[in-house]
Design an enzyme around this catalytic site. Structure first.
Site, PDB file in Angstrom:
ATOM      1  CB  SER A  47      43.585  36.226  36.561  1.00 31.88           C
ATOM      2  OG  SER A  47      43.658  35.180  37.212  1.00 31.88           O
ATOM      3  NE  ARG A  67      49.214  33.163  37.656  1.00 30.16           N
ATOM      4  CZ  ARG A  67      48.542  32.683  38.856  1.00 30.16           C
ATOM      5  NH1 ARG A  67      49.707  32.053  39.456  1.00 30.16           N
ATOM      6  NH2 ARG A  67      47.479  32.203  38.655  1.00 30.16           N
ATOM      7  CD  GLU A 111      47.931  36.311  35.899  1.00 30.83           C
ATOM      8  OE1 GLU A 111      46.794  35.960  36.728  1.00 30.83           O
ATOM      9  OE2 GLU A 111      47.941  35.000  35.153  1.00 30.83           O
TER      10      GLU A 111
HETATM   11  N1  EPU Z   1      36.056  36.734  45.231  1.00 26.20           N
HETATM   12  C1  EPU Z   1      34.845  37.136  44.668  1.00 26.20           C
HETATM   13  N2  EPU Z   1      33.975  38.114  43.943  1.00 26.20           N
HETATM   14  C2  EPU Z   1      34.082  36.850  42.882  1.00 26.20           C
HETATM   15  C3  EPU Z   1      34.846  35.803  43.071  1.00 26.20           C
HETATM   16  C4  EPU Z   1      35.791  35.471  43.619  1.00 26.20           C
HETATM   17  O1  EPU Z   1      34.567  38.425  46.021  1.00 26.20           O
HETATM   18  O2  EPU Z   1      33.134  36.688  42.259  1.00 26.20           O
HETATM   19  C5  EPU Z   1      37.406  36.432  46.083  1.00 26.20           C
HETATM   20  C6  EPU Z   1      36.461  35.420  47.219  1.00 26.20           C
HETATM   21  O3  EPU Z   1      36.974  35.514  48.421  1.00 26.20           O
HETATM   22  C7  EPU Z   1      37.368  33.973  46.448  1.00 26.20           C
HETATM   23  C8  EPU Z   1      38.846  34.872  46.050  1.00 26.20           C
HETATM   24  O4  EPU Z   1      38.552  36.312  45.351  1.00 26.20           O
HETATM   25  O5  EPU Z   1      37.562  33.452  47.860  1.00 26.20           O
HETATM   26  C9  EPU Z   1      39.620  34.091  45.270  1.00 26.20           C
HETATM   27  O6  EPU Z   1      38.783  33.296  44.435  1.00 26.20           O
HETATM   28  P1  EPU Z   1      39.150  32.551  43.401  1.00 26.20           P
HETATM   29  O7  EPU Z   1      39.452  31.237  43.669  1.00 26.20           O
HETATM   30  O8  EPU Z   1      38.657  32.353  42.571  1.00 26.20           O
HETATM   31  O9  EPU Z   1      40.300  33.000  42.843  1.00 26.20           O
HETATM   32  P2  EPU Z   1      41.564  34.305  42.399  1.00 26.20           P
HETATM   33  O10 EPU Z   1      42.539  34.484  43.474  1.00 26.20           O
HETATM   34  O11 EPU Z   1      40.259  34.739  41.521  1.00 26.20           O
HETATM   35  C10 EPU Z   1      43.459  32.989  41.449  1.00 26.20           C
HETATM   36  C11 EPU Z   1      44.103  33.080  40.289  1.00 26.20           C
HETATM   37  C12 EPU Z   1      43.684  32.263  39.244  1.00 26.20           C
HETATM   38  C13 EPU Z   1      43.665  30.563  39.716  1.00 26.20           C
HETATM   39  C14 EPU Z   1      42.484  30.749  41.108  1.00 26.20           C
HETATM   40  C15 EPU Z   1      41.996  29.742  41.274  1.00 26.20           C
HETATM   41  C16 EPU Z   1      45.619  34.764  40.462  1.00 26.20           C
HETATM   42  C17 EPU Z   1      45.815  36.642  39.512  1.00 26.20           C
HETATM   43  N3  EPU Z   1      44.576  34.589  39.448  1.00 26.20           N
HETATM   44  O12 EPU Z   1      41.949  33.426  41.565  1.00 26.20           O
HETATM   45  O13 EPU Z   1      44.217  32.011  37.899  1.00 26.20           O
HETATM   46  O14 EPU Z   1      42.816  29.926  38.728  1.00 26.20           O
HETATM   47  O15 EPU Z   1      42.988  31.808  41.669  1.00 26.20           O
HETATM   48  O16 EPU Z   1      43.189  28.986  41.843  1.00 26.20           O
HETATM   49  O17 EPU Z   1      46.190  34.707  41.249  1.00 26.20           O
HETATM   50  C18 EPU Z   1      45.120  32.900  35.414  1.00 26.20           C
HETATM   51  O18 EPU Z   1      45.967  32.948  36.412  1.00 26.20           O
HETATM   52  O19 EPU Z   1      44.820  33.428  34.484  1.00 26.20           O
HETATM   53  C19 EPU Z   1      43.837  32.058  36.270  1.00 26.20           C
HETATM   54  C20 EPU Z   1      42.518  32.003  35.930  1.00 26.20           C
END
Ligand code: EPU
Length: 366
Positions: free
Chosen positions: A266, A194, A362
């Site tokens: 995010s 990012r 972010e």
């Molecule tokens: N998780 C939890 N609880 C929840 C949801 C998720 O514990 O309620 C944990 C789970 O272990 C899950 C992990 O968080 O496996 C990752 O969750 P997710 O795949 O939804 O992705 P994220 O890390 O929360 C990132 C990006 C998102 C992007 C998703 C999918 C960042 C800050 N965010 O989120 O980007 O859509 O991966 O690739 O890197 C954005 O930048 O606005 C955004 C939405």
């Protein structure tokens, strides 16, 4: 109240100085500045804030004219894309710039690749859709990310195992101080998670006007990201249209619909942690998910940390922690910047107290 000011007096002054005809000037300088401009439609949080001055442009030359006649280094200036990653902390005292440079054009082709130049004001998902319709691979995993192309290149948007930088060849930008065009090769953009040179060393110095992408004419779908892999049957290899549909479906199931609930995706970045600290935490929280970044660095999902603090679904007044993805702060309607900031602060403090980890936003506070 909205008021408009055509820059006629400025351009007249300029052309009188240069002894040129005002008719030419009128054709050349068709730019307009708006005052007390409501930003409600320009920030996805849906905050009812106002910009002192607003300049929207749809060509490079309009932007250059603005910079030439209206740029004042002592005035605050903010360039917004879709406003999907911003938190206005109040009314904006300064000038907000907004690009509507919208074109998608093929610049060149080889047997394997097509090089596509996209205007900074194009909605990123429109570009993803068109790429997939042409069966050109590379951006399908980034489907439905709310962003404009210029902001995508500055922010290095990423999702489902792909980042904008993977397909970017070069970024064309105009220097604010000089109005000169400069092309940044992908290496010069210094992309990170990012992050890019436009958010670090050159922050606030350039306006991106177009981005050149390299797409694959023989797409190789990337379904390594766990949520995406789990979407398909074990031995099935989807095409990029199916990958796009899957990404859209996963996003819609996890992330709030912007039309219903204001949010900026995010709110925090996923924190990096050194391995020793991670192992220490892991002894206490043995289900803690993580991604190895290097021998010594581990990335932990902020969503997990926030959930463990018991904040998932928490609502305070008009704002809340989204119940399906706690990394997202939502505006239930009528929220003020102050309410969002207070909730974000509470989340940061809780995570710091419980895990000794400092979450970094972010979202950009302005
Ligand atoms: N998780 C939890 N609880 C929840 C949801 C998720 O514990 O309620 C944990 C789970 O272990 C899950 C992990 O968080 O496996 C990752 O969750 P997710 O795949 O939804 O992705 P994220 O890390 O929360 C990132 C990006 C998102 C992007 C998703 C999918 C960042 C800050 N965010 O989120 O980007 O859509 O991966 O690739 O890197 C954005 O930048 O606005 C955004 C939405």
């Amino acid at each position: 109240m909205l008021s408009l000011e055509y820059l006629s007096c400025k351009r007249d002054k300029y052309y009188n100085k240069k002894n040129s005809s005002q008719t030419v000037a009128a054709v050349k300088y068709n730019i307009m500045i708006e005052y007390n401009y409501p930003l409600l439609r320009h920030n996805s949080f849906g905050l009812d804030v106002v910009a002192e001055r607003f300049f929207g442009y749809s060509t490079d030359s309009e932007l250059k004219d603005f910079l030439r006649y209206e740029y004042d280094p002592s005035t605050r200036m903010l360039h917004i894309g879709g406003g999907n990653n911003l938190l206005f902390t109040g009314d904006f005292h300064g000038t907000v710039l907004h690009s509507s440079i919208k074109y998608i054009s093929i610049e060149s082709e080889t047997d394997d690749n097509v090089f596509v130049r996209v205007g900074a004001g194009v909605v990123f998902d429109n570009f993803c859709r068109q790429a997939v319709e042409c069966n050109w691979g590379g951006v399908e995993n980034l489907s439905l990310i709310p962003s404009q192309v210029g902001a995508a290149a500055i922010q290095n948007i990423g999702a489902y195992g792909a980042e904008a930088k993977d397909t970017i060849v070069e970024v064309d930008a105009i220097e604010i101080a000089t109005g000169k065009r400069r092309t940044f090769g992908v290496e010069e953009c210094k992309y990170g998670y990012r992050s890019s040179i436009f958010k670090t060393a050159l922050e606030g110095q350039f306006v991106v006007v177009s981005v050149l992408f390299r797409l694959d004419k023989h797409p190789k779908p990337n379904i390594e990201y766990a949520a995406l892999r789990d979407f398909f049957d074990h031995d099935y290899t989807p095409n990029i249209e199916e990958v796009r549909d899957a990404v859209i479906s996963i996003r819609q199931s996890k992330l709030p619909d912007l039309k219903r609930l204001g949010n900026a995706g995010s709110f925090f970045k996923n924190p990096y942690c050194n391995r020793a600290d991670f192992e220490r935490l892991r002894r206490q929280y043995d289900d803690m998910p993580h991604y190895d970044i290097s021998d010594n660095l581990v990335k932990i999902p902020a969503a997990y940390l926030i959930e463990k603090c018991g904040l998932k679904g928490k609502r305070i007044g008009n704002v809340g922690v989204y119940d399906r993805q706690p990394l997202v702060i939502v505006n239930y309607g009528g929220a003020t910047p102050r309410e969002i900031i207070a909730l974000a602060d509470e989340i940061r403090q809780s995570v710091r107290r419980k895990f000794d980890i400092d979450l970094m936003p972010e979202v950009i506070y302005v």
